[in-house]
Design a protein around this motif. Structure first.
Motif, PDB file in Angstrom:
ATOM      1  N   ARG A  10       0.823  -1.206   0.000  1.00 22.91           N
ATOM      2  CA  ARG A  10       0.000   0.000   0.000  1.00 22.91           C
ATOM      3  C   ARG A  10       0.862   1.264   0.000  1.00 22.91           C
ATOM      4  O   ARG A  10       0.622   2.203  -0.773  1.00 22.91           O
ATOM      5  N   ASP A  11       1.887   1.294   0.846  1.00 23.66           N
ATOM      6  CA  ASP A  11       2.732   2.484   0.960  1.00 23.66           C
ATOM      7  C   ASP A  11       3.543   2.735  -0.301  1.00 23.66           C
ATOM      8  O   ASP A  11       3.704   3.874  -0.734  1.00 23.66           O
ATOM      9  N   ILE A  12       4.079   1.662  -0.906  1.00 21.92           N
ATOM     10  CA  ILE A  12       4.883   1.824  -2.121  1.00 21.92           C
ATOM     11  C   ILE A  12       4.019   2.299  -3.281  1.00 21.92           C
ATOM     12  O   ILE A  12       4.429   3.174  -4.067  1.00 21.92           O
ATOM     13  N   LEU A  13       2.818   1.756  -3.427  1.00 19.19           N
ATOM     14  CA  LEU A  13       1.934   2.182  -4.507  1.00 19.19           C
ATOM     15  C   LEU A  13       1.552   3.654  -4.345  1.00 19.19           C
ATOM     16  O   LEU A  13       1.394   4.373  -5.331  1.00 19.19           O
ATOM     17  N   HIS A  14       1.404   4.097  -3.102  1.00 10.37           N
ATOM     18  CA  HIS A  14       1.060   5.503  -2.862  1.00 10.37           C
ATOM     19  C   HIS A  14       2.233   6.421  -3.154  1.00 10.37           C
ATOM     20  O   HIS A  14       2.078   7.458  -3.818  1.00 10.37           O
ATOM     21  N   ARG A  15       3.409   6.046  -2.693  1.00  7.54           N
ATOM     22  CA  ARG A  15       4.571   6.934  -2.801  1.00  7.54           C
ATOM     23  C   ARG A  15       5.196   6.950  -4.193  1.00  7.54           C
ATOM     24  O   ARG A  15       5.731   7.971  -4.625  1.00  7.54           O
ATOM     25  N   TYR A  16       5.142   5.801  -4.888  1.00  7.72           N
ATOM     26  CA  TYR A  16       5.806   5.702  -6.189  1.00  7.72           C
ATOM     27  C   TYR A  16       4.830   5.341  -7.302  1.00  7.72           C
ATOM     28  O   TYR A  16       5.191   4.643  -8.252  1.00  7.72           O
ATOM     29  N   GLY A  17       3.608   5.822  -7.190  1.00  9.77           N
ATOM     30  CA  GLY A  17       2.635   5.602  -8.243  1.00  9.77           C
ATOM     31  C   GLY A  17       3.058   6.249  -9.555  1.00  9.77           C
ATOM     32  O   GLY A  17       3.863   7.187  -9.581  1.00  9.77           O
ATOM     33  N   ALA A  18       2.512   5.758 -10.651  1.00 12.51           N
ATOM     34  CA  ALA A  18       2.918   6.220 -11.981  1.00 12.51           C
ATOM     35  C   ALA A  18       2.771   7.728 -12.145  1.00 12.51           C
ATOM     36  O   ALA A  18       3.664   8.396 -12.689  1.00 12.51           O
TER      37      ALA A  18
END
Length: 366
Positions: free
Chosen positions: A335-343
């Motif tokens: 969840r955190d990675i998708l939020h911080r490094y989203g496209a």
């Protein structure tokens, strides 16, 4: 704009793995890019470039281990003049800066790691203004680079060399069933800075203290420490450790694991940790480089301190005994990675850097 992307080699390490994504964003902004390498080395990145249809050239490909000389690279650039030189890694940056000065071509330079060998730090500090500006692969590397090279804040910007996608399937969480095997893994060059012997010794501690635990370690990568690590593994836990060599698809490897370990002495962004978190793995990592910026100890991963075989073995065994905790931490990591490094986030930062580079070229064509 014609960009010549000058890099040390096509070995397949952390500076080469993001090349398809980086070049893809440059192309999306309307630019033509050719990757030019000073050496082939292992050549693992060649397949990635060819799969993405990226034009590349190795200046001197007679001996894979040998770097081309400055004279050879200068001759090539004179014969194939770009509008902009974009450099990656120290040797390529020093070559690019010298050639840019001689041929009056603007230079933009990556900084991938917080660690610079003393000689490299000395040389880059002397030539720091020969690059129009610098690009760090994380906020942490940007902070350290400003300090190490004595750069004012306006001479360095950030382009994260990782983009997370929600379409990447997550790993299957650890269920803790009776005969199931708990898979631990790590990716990286088998070199001293990656400190893989810590992980091998931790497996020895597990074998000595919990011989009943069904835990298996997979180490991926190649390097100068391969034989020493294999010998250590044969002494510590011979039937519980295997070496899988270079992995062309790190995400696929991570999806086979239940926990990922990064025992490095130092790191920059550390793409492997991001990839493991993206597929929903709990990560145990030493608190070096940008890793403490993304891992909240006990929240979305675990920071290993002190970094001893005993503390690492204890953390692995704790997760082995707690499938619920594995799932909870893995979901938080994803969840955190998708939020911080989203496209959208990464594309916006990359586009800002590319537009700044365009500004170096326009006046020359005016």
């Amino acid at each position: 704009m014609r960009i010549l992307y000058l890099i040390n080699s096509l070995n397949g390490g952390g500076a080469e793995r993001p090349l398809p994504a980086v070049i893809g964003m440059m192309r999306a902004c309307g630019h033509t890019v050719r990757v030019v390498a000073l050496a082939r080395k292992a050549g693992n990145a060649v397949a990635w470039l060819e799969a993405a249809g990226i034009d590349y050239h190795i200046v001197d490909d007679h001996d894979p281990a040998r770097f081309a000389s400055l004279r050879q690279v200068l001759r090539y650039v004179r014969a194939n003049p770009p509008d902009l030189l974009w450099t990656s890694l120290t040797r390529a940056t020093l070559y690019g800066q010298a050639i840019g000065r001689m041929l009056r071509i603007p230079v933009v330079s990556w900084q991938h790691s917080a660690f610079l060998k003393p000689a490299n730090r000395f040389m880059l500090r002397r030539t720091r203004y020969q690059s129009a500006f610098w690009v760090a692969d994380s906020e942490y590397v940007a902070r350290v680079t400003r300090s190490q090279l004595g750069l004012p804040p306006d001479r360095i910007c950030t382009w994260p060399l990782f983009m997370a996608g929600a379409d990447v399937p997550p790993a299957t969480p650890w269920g803790g069933q009776g005969d199931a095997v708990f898979h631990v893994g790590s990716l990286g060059r088998l070199e001293p800075e990656k400190n893989m012997q810590l992980l091998v010794r931790a497996m020895g501690v597990i074998r000595a203290t919990r011989p009943d635990a069904r835990i298996h370690l997979s180490l991926c990568g190649s390097g100068s420490q391969m034989m020493a690590l294999q010998a250590l593994a044969a002494r510590e836990a011979p039937d519980a450790i295997n070496f899988e060599g270079f992995q062309p698809d790190p995400l696929e490897f991570c999806r086979r694991l239940h926990v990922y370990v990064q025992p490095s002495h130092f790191e920059g962004l550390c793409i492997a940790v991001h990839e493991a978190m993206q597929v929903g793995l709990p990560v145990i990592a030493t608190p070096v480089g940008a890793i403490p910026d993304i891992i909240r100890d006990g929240g979305n991963g675990f920071l290993l301190a002190p970094p001893t075989p005993e503390t690492l073995a204890a953390q692995i065994l704790h997760l082995y005994a707690r499938p619920d905790l594995c799932m909870q931490i893995g979901r938080a990591a994803r969840r955190d990675i998708l939020h911080r490094y989203g496209a959208d986030v990464v594309r916006a930062m990359a586009t800002a850097v590319i537009r700044r580079a365009e500004g170096l070229v326009r006046p020359r064509h005016g």
